[in-house]
Structure formats: C-alpha cells, structure tokens
Design an enzyme around this catalytic site. Structure first.
Site, mmCIF file in Angstrom:
data_model
loop_
_atom_site.group_PDB
_atom_site.id
_atom_site.type_symbol
_atom_site.label_atom_id
_atom_site.label_comp_id
_atom_site.label_asym_id
_atom_site.label_seq_id
_atom_site.Cartn_x
_atom_site.Cartn_y
_atom_site.Cartn_z
ATOM 1 N N CYS A 154 41.027 35.388 44.176
ATOM 2 C CA CYS A 154 41.266 34.065 43.391
ATOM 3 C C CYS A 154 40.395 32.675 43.923
ATOM 4 C CB CYS A 154 42.787 33.624 43.735
ATOM 5 S SG CYS A 154 43.662 35.145 42.996
ATOM 6 N N ARG A 178 39.421 30.464 41.007
ATOM 7 C CA ARG A 178 39.603 30.694 39.564
ATOM 8 C C ARG A 178 40.803 30.588 39.171
ATOM 9 N NH1 ARG A 178 41.705 35.387 38.578
ATOM 10 N NH2 ARG A 178 41.986 37.016 40.345
ATOM 11 N N SER A 179 41.689 30.842 39.921
ATOM 12 C CA SER A 179 43.136 31.102 39.427
ATOM 13 C C SER A 179 44.390 30.751 40.391
ATOM 14 C CB SER A 179 43.511 32.397 38.985
ATOM 15 O OG SER A 179 44.783 32.826 38.468
ATOM 16 N N ASN A 189 46.981 28.419 49.872
ATOM 17 C CA ASN A 189 45.474 28.840 49.759
ATOM 18 C C ASN A 189 44.731 27.441 50.105
ATOM 19 O OD1 ASN A 189 46.059 30.184 46.406
ATOM 20 N ND2 ASN A 189 45.873 31.265 48.500
ATOM 21 N N ALA A 278 54.216 37.929 40.318
ATOM 22 C CA ALA A 278 53.520 38.761 39.420
ATOM 23 C C ALA A 278 52.464 39.430 40.029
ATOM 24 C CB ALA A 278 52.868 37.768 38.271
#
Length: 279
Positions: A154, A178-179, A189, A278
């Site tokens: 990510c 990216r996500s 992050n 998820a």
C-alpha cells in the site's frame, strides 16, 4: 486542535459527502462478504516535523510502537517472515495476510528491500550526494508480484530530499500510497514513515524537516460509517503529540530499536473504537 486532527476530520467529511462507492472490490470481511468502501482520490497533506507537526490524531489511540516495529521488520530485518514479526517484535496483525502455509506474506515489502538491497543503496546515495534528486525507495516490483501471491504494498514509494537552512541540513520525505484505510491505518502508515525518516536523519546527524503524504485512494469501509460519525463528534485532546528518537546523532540506521522512540505529550480520546478489518 492539532493539524493532524483537523486534516483527519476534513478527510472523513470529504469522503462521506463527496466520496463514491467502490466497484468490483477485492477485499472481504472475515465472514466472506465483499468489503466495499466509499473513497476519494488524490488526497494530500503536509507536516513540518521541525515545527512539531506530526501526523497522528488524538481522536482515538494509535498503536505507534507496533507500527514502528513493522518498519524495522521491513527495512532493518528486510524480511517477509511472519515468524520474525511475531517472535522478535510480538506483532501479529499481518498473520491474516499469510500466503498459503509459507509463513510469509509473499515476496513483498522486506523481501523486495532485501532483493534489491534498497536501504543500503539509499544510505550510500545520501552519503555520496544528499542533494541528488534520485533518493527513492520503491517497493513496487512487478516480477515479485508475478512470482508469488500476496497483498500488494500500500505504502510503496518514499522519496527523500535535503535542504540546508541556517547551516543545518534538514531531511524531507514524501510518502506515496496507492490505498489507505482512513480510519484504521492512516496515522499508522504516516507515523511509520516519519519514524523511517527520523532514523535516516539520525544516521547522518541531520534534522528532520517536512513530511509530505500523497494517497491515491483514501477510503472508509462500508462497515465503518458509525465509527466515522463518532470520530467527527469527538473533541480532540488538548495535547501536542510528537515522536522523539532518543539516540545520538550519527547512530547507525541498523542499530536503532523500537524502544529508542518515544511518543511524548500524547493523551488520545478514549475509549478505543473497534473495527472489523477487510482482508
């Protein structure tokens, strides 16, 4: 209200009001249902670490120590082994992404760092000519993606630049992702790569400068809307959290430990919120 809290609330409101729903979503919840999300594209934020601006919210507790340990696993151990992450660092949240029975997350993250000797090359480049415009970490490896299964990275690219201001050298960093799961992973992050930036700055005896954060797809999952509203209702804590790296200037990058970091003046709002992730 800290800059991070302001940005957090603005992003939540933007996603809820202006976001669109995902289609053909890959992730699933643990019960097997598709994990759709509401998202916006092209989210950007900037923090001046040298002025005490850090990308961590006070609206809920953030597990900063585990986040930093993950960075050490990737860039010091240069590993994709879940055994290393579990046993050495007591971090277990990557276990859900194990590839088959390999005990790994596939040829991802630390495995790519090791394969291309990325961190050593970066440190060498910064030592030789810190002002060059090619100081880049990229974890996006198409060959590795074809060789093994696994979650694609990510946070996949980080760029570094230096500035000399009043005789001091400041290290800036730009993280491209990216996500990003806004409610769960956003500040984890960001603070991970602030920690990496601080480690590199300490290695050379530089100051930490600015942290730039670009996210291509910033989203809230469809089972998180209640938590999103709760975060919008919360009043931020009256504190100014900042991350401190308690080692001398010139400490070797590979000698820095998670225990050397200290998050000071951090008093987040409680209780903690629960999220079904998820996968």
């Amino acid at each position: 209200m800290t800059k991070a809290d302001t940005i957090f609330k603005e992003n939540i409101e933007c996603i809820l009001k202006e976001g669109v729903f995902s289609e053909q979503a890959r992730p699933k919840y643990k019960d097997g249902t598709v994990a759709n999300s509401k998202y916006v594209t092209g989210a950007f934020s900037e923090y001046d670490l040298s002025k005490g601006e850090f990308p961590i919210t006070t609206l809920r507790p953030i597990a900063i120590k585990s986040a930093i340990k993950e960075v050490l696993w990737i860039y010091q151990d240069q590993s994709n082994s879940l055994e290393v992450l579990n046993d050495k660092y007591n971090v277990h949240y990557w276990n859900d992404w194990e590839v088959g029975d390999t005990g790994t997350i596939g040829e991802r993250y630390g495995a790519v760092v090791k394969k291309h000797d990325i961190i050593n090359k970066l440190l060498k480049q910064l030592e030789t000519n810190p002002w060059n415009r090619r100081n880049i970490i990229s974890l996006w490896d198409y060959q590795a993606f074809e060789e093994t299964d696994g979650l694609l990275p990510c946070a996949f690219q980080t760029m570094f630049d230096v500035r000399r201001v009043d005789g001091e050298i400041y290290l800036d960093a730009t993280l491209t992702q990216r996500s990003n799961d806004m409610l769960v992973a956003h500040h984890i992050n960001a603070m991970q790569y602030v920690a990496l930036q601080m480690m590199i700055a300490k290695h050379f005896g530089w100051k930490v400068g600015k942290f730039f954060y670009f996210i291509n797809n910033l989203h809230i999952y469809d089972n998180q809307f209640e938590q999103a509203q709760e975060l919008l209702r919360r009043e931020p804590s009256n504190c100014q959290p900042r991350l401190v790296l308690n080692v001398p200037d010139g400490t070797n990058f590979f000698d820095i430990k998670a225990e050397d970091f200290e998050l000071v003046d951090y008093d987040p709002v409680k209780p903690q919120l629960k999220f079904d992730l998820a996968i």
